[in-house]
Structure formats: structure tokens, C-alpha cells
Design an enzyme around this catalytic site. Structure first.
Site, PDB file in Angstrom:
ATOM      1  N   HIS A  21       0.845  -1.197   0.000  1.00 64.09           N
ATOM      2  CA  HIS A  21       0.000   0.000   0.000  1.00 64.09           C
ATOM      3  C   HIS A  21       0.881   1.249   0.000  1.00 64.09           C
ATOM      4  CE1 HIS A  21      -4.000   1.913   1.370  1.00 64.09           C
ATOM      5  NE2 HIS A  21      -3.170   2.894   1.064  1.00 64.09           N
ATOM      6  N   HIS A  23       1.255   4.882  -2.487  1.00 67.45           N
ATOM      7  CA  HIS A  23       0.756   5.661  -3.630  1.00 67.45           C
ATOM      8  C   HIS A  23       1.920   6.328  -4.352  1.00 67.45           C
ATOM      9  CE1 HIS A  23      -3.554   5.481  -2.430  1.00 67.45           C
ATOM     10  NE2 HIS A  23      -3.023   5.311  -1.233  1.00 67.45           N
ATOM     11  N   ARG A  76       3.551  16.496 -15.083  1.00 64.95           N
ATOM     12  CA  ARG A  76       2.962  17.011 -16.323  1.00 64.95           C
ATOM     13  C   ARG A  76       3.234  16.144 -17.532  1.00 64.95           C
ATOM     14  NH1 ARG A  76       3.041  23.514 -15.526  1.00 64.95           N
ATOM     15  NH2 ARG A  76       2.032  23.360 -13.503  1.00 64.95           N
ATOM     16  N   ASP A 147      -6.211   3.176  -9.118  1.00 65.10           N
ATOM     17  CA  ASP A 147      -7.387   3.378  -8.257  1.00 65.10           C
ATOM     18  C   ASP A 147      -8.328   4.438  -8.815  1.00 65.10           C
ATOM     19  OD1 ASP A 147      -5.948   5.705  -7.660  1.00 65.10           O
ATOM     20  OD2 ASP A 147      -6.364   5.618  -5.514  1.00 65.10           O
ATOM     21  N   GLY A 180      -8.957   8.072  -2.200  1.00 64.80           N
ATOM     22  CA  GLY A 180      -9.595   9.358  -1.947  1.00 64.80           C
ATOM     23  C   GLY A 180     -10.290   9.403  -0.604  1.00 64.80           C
ATOM     24  N   HIS A 207      -9.649   0.977  -0.533  1.00 66.79           N
ATOM     25  CA  HIS A 207      -9.472   1.551   0.806  1.00 66.79           C
ATOM     26  C   HIS A 207     -10.840   1.501   1.504  1.00 66.79           C
ATOM     27  CE1 HIS A 207      -6.004   3.388  -1.062  1.00 66.79           C
ATOM     28  NE2 HIS A 207      -5.700   4.137  -0.016  1.00 66.79           N
ATOM     29  N   GLU A 210     -10.991   3.669   7.060  1.00 68.27           N
ATOM     30  CA  GLU A 210      -9.914   4.578   7.478  1.00 68.27           C
ATOM     31  C   GLU A 210     -10.563   5.762   8.197  1.00 68.27           C
ATOM     32  OE1 GLU A 210      -8.006   6.500   4.195  1.00 68.27           O
ATOM     33  OE2 GLU A 210      -6.356   7.308   5.409  1.00 68.27           O
ATOM     34  N   ASP A 288       1.683   4.161   2.819  1.00 67.83           N
ATOM     35  CA  ASP A 288       0.636   4.996   2.226  1.00 67.83           C
ATOM     36  C   ASP A 288       1.248   6.091   1.330  1.00 67.83           C
ATOM     37  OD1 ASP A 288      -2.040   5.406   1.741  1.00 67.83           O
ATOM     38  OD2 ASP A 288      -2.460   6.486   3.592  1.00 67.83           O
TER      39      ASP A 288
HETATM   40 ZN   LIG Z   1      -3.836   4.869   0.678  1.00 68.48          ZN
END
Ligand SMILES: [Zn+2]
Length: 350
Positions: A21, A23, A76, A147, A180, A207, A210, A288
Site C-alpha cells: 500500500h 501511492h 505534467r 485506483d 480518496g 481503501h 480509514e 501509504d
Molecule cells: Zn492509501
């Protein structure tokens, strides 16, 4: 506990590890943000009036989101994305992380911002493929989770799921996630998206639990067919749900520092990890958003030992279980398993 005050033991540092996990867009270090800020000639002072900080810190979720979206605005081109993948790989390699399942949010890269056009699907795919090849050169194998950002992409949008079905996806794509902000954005309305993802061979790793309670975890399991849960710490509010999670062997991807900094818990010592372990839940440790939270996997393991009493034997067992709960190729799993078979906890009573 402050991250910077925890000591990573040589045993934790040397332990071969797996992270499930993390990102991509949350992994940017200050150095990477600085490089991309310079690359694009962007003024950081609207977010950091005194210029880029030495270490990211924030006060609550809105402040975090503000900085996170600044970071996102730096990505970008495909080159930017590949740079971030490689920087993450260098960090993972330095911690002896052998395999990482990295979540990336295609939706945010496809959208244009201001006067800029978003990335095309092929530019995005080629960047992830290039970054993944470079990661392999650093000794790190990567799988991808793409995701749906539930607070940005509403259930009536099909941008992400259409993309996953398009065939223009990166090598090593293993799962669909749901990320999100959870409050006000329930999982149930995304059931069709996850059904379509499963139909093209992708796993389900949303997710849940949380910032929302146990009902959110239940919905992730029942409506989205979750095979692992991101966070899930609030599942303990419902003993019946815990029994289901234990019964179905669903892995909970626990991220202690994230929960602390985003104020899911008041103090790290209050973290649910020991209670989750005692309840017989499958758990593994994760970062995370390691860049923004100024942490890494070694630090998460060290904090769990120092503040939550996790032993070396338990760390070893968690790594072995994370290998099994990953969607890595069998050959990758076998290699990590065999490395872990040679590890001896120094705190073992045997
Ligand atoms: Zn997460």
C-alpha cells in the site's frame, strides 16, 4: 511518536520486505518535488511562503490535500512520472524492499488542469513501463494498482474503468483500488466498476475503514469483492465483520504513520494494529504516502516495534504473509519467500 525520533534496527533494515500500500503520487520526496518544481519553473510560495521545506509537515487533512495537489500539479509529462517511479524504487531498494504494489491514480493524470492538456493513455502507460524497468535495475519488482479517486471521480464516470478495459494499461497491472476521501463517498455505487475490473482479470483492493467506520469495510467486501482492504483499522467496531474478515482471510494493509498524521487516531500508541493482530486478522505494514508523511517502510516497522510492541518474529511473519497476499508473479514470490526462510529473529525465544 515523531518519525525522526525512531531508530531503525539493523535487523529491520536488513529484512527483505514487501510493500502493498504505497501511492506513487504520494511518494514524492522533498528532493523530487524540488527537482520537478525547477524542471517546470513553478513558484512554490503559494503553498510554502518560505519556499520548499526541508521536510513535509501539515496540520490536518485540508492542509495535506493542498500540498498533495501541488505535488500532483508537477506531474505534467511521462518523464515526470518515470522520474517519480525511479525515485521511489531507489528508496525501496535502500530499505531492502524487494516487491512493491504501487497505487497510481490514472484519472488525475488524464485530466487537464488550467491551460494544460492531460496525459494521453499511451504516455501514461509508457511512463509506468519505463519506470518499472528502471525499478528492476535497482532490484525492485513493481506491480501496479490503478485506483478510482472516490472524491474526484463520481460513480457515473467511467474514465478509469474504460481505461482499464482499453488494453492501454501498463505491464504489471494487478488490481483496481478505490482511494480518496472516504466520508460522504461510499463504496457501494462503484460495484459495477469493480465487477468490470474483475471481468478483465484485475483484483479488488479498495481503501475502507480509514476515516469511515466498519460499515464501509463491509461494503468494500460485499459490494466490491475486496480481496485486501486499504487501512481497515475501524473494522474492529463490528465483531461480526471481524469474524468475516478472519474467515475470508482478507489482508488489511495497515499504515500507522498515515493514520497518526491524518488524525484517524490521536496518538500512535492508540493504533489498532495490536488489537487487529490479537483478533486474528491478517495484517501487513505499509507507508501509504511516504513522501508527504516523511516516512518509509523501515520506519513503519520500527515505530510498530517501539510504540506497539511488534516483535521481530511478528515482523517476519507479516512479511511472509504480505508475500502471499500480493499479486506478484509466482517466481517473484518464491524468491522473496526463500530469502525470508533464512531470516532468524533475534528476539525469538527458541
Ligand atoms: Zn492509501
Amino acid at each position: 511518536m515523531n518519525n525522526s525520533s525512531v531508530t531503525v534496527s539493523p535487523w529491520i533494515a536488513a529484512l527483505p520486505k514487501v510493500e502493498l500500500h504505497v501511492h506513487l503520487e504520494g511518494s514524492m520526496s522533498v528532493a523530487t518535488v524540488e527537482e520537478l518544481t525547477r524542471r517546470h519553473g513553478i513558484d512554490p510560495t503559494p503553498v510554502w511562503p518560505d519556499g520548499l521545506p526541508e521536510r513535509f509537515s501539515f496540520d490536518g487533512f485540508p492542509d495535506f490535500a493542498n500540498q498533495f495537489f501541488y505535488g500532483l500539479s508537477l506531474l505534467r509529462t511521462g518523464d515526470d512520472l518515470a522520474t517519480v517511479v525511479e525515485d521511489l524504487a531507489v528508496s525501496l531498494a535502500s530499505q531492502n524492499v524487494r516487491y512493491a504494489e504501487v497505487t497510481t491514480t490514472a484519472y488525475t493524470h488524464f485530466l487537464g488542469r488550467g491551460d494544460r492538456v492531460g496525459m494521453s493513455a499511451t504516455e501514461y502507460r509508457d511512463a509506468l513501463n519505463a519506470g518499472r524497468r528502471r525499478a528492476r535495475d535497482h532490484g525492485v519488482e513493481m506491480g501496479w494498482v490503478i485506483d478510482i479517486p472516490r472524491d474526484l471521480e463520481m460513480p457515473d464516470s467511467t474514465v478509469t474503468i474504460d481505461y482499464l478495459e482499453s488494453g492501454l494499461t501498463p505491464d504489471g497491472l494487478v488490481a483496481l483500488g478505490l482511494g480518496g476521501y472516504e466520508v460522504g463517498f461510499p463504496a457501494g455505487p462503484y460495484a459495477d466498476h469493480f465487477a468490470r475490473a474483475r471481468a478483465v482479470g484485475l483484483h479488488s483492493v479498495p481503501h475502507a475503514g480509514e476515516t469511515e467506520g466498519a460499515h464501509s469495510v463491509r461494503s468494500a467486501v460485499e459490494d466490491l469483492g475486496a480481496e485486501r482492504i486499504g487501512h481497515g483499522v475501524r473494522c474492529l467496531e463490528d465483531p461480526e465483520l471481524v469474524a468475516t474478515l478472519v474467515d475470508q482471510q482478507i489482508m488489511m494493509e495497515v499504515c500507522p504513520t498515515s493514520n497518526d498524521l491524518l488524525q484517524v487516531i490521536e496518538r500512535i500508541e492508540d493504533h489498532a494494529l495490536p488489537a487487529m493482530m490479537a483478533a486474528g486478522l491478517r495484517v501487513c505494514l505499509n507507508t501509504d504516502d511516504p513522501g508527504w508523511f516523511a516516512t518509509n517502510l523501515n520506519t513503519e516497522l520500527a515505530i510498530s516495534s517501539a510504540s506497539l510492541g511488534v516483535t521481530e518474529s511478528q515482523h517476519l511473519a507479516m512479511q511472509l504473509d504480505a508475500v502471499e497476499a500480493s499479486f506478484a508473479e509466482p517466481v517473484v514470490k518464491a524468491a522473496i519467500r526463500s530469502e525470508l526462510a533464512d531470516v532468524r529473529p533475534t528476539d525469538s525465544r527458541n
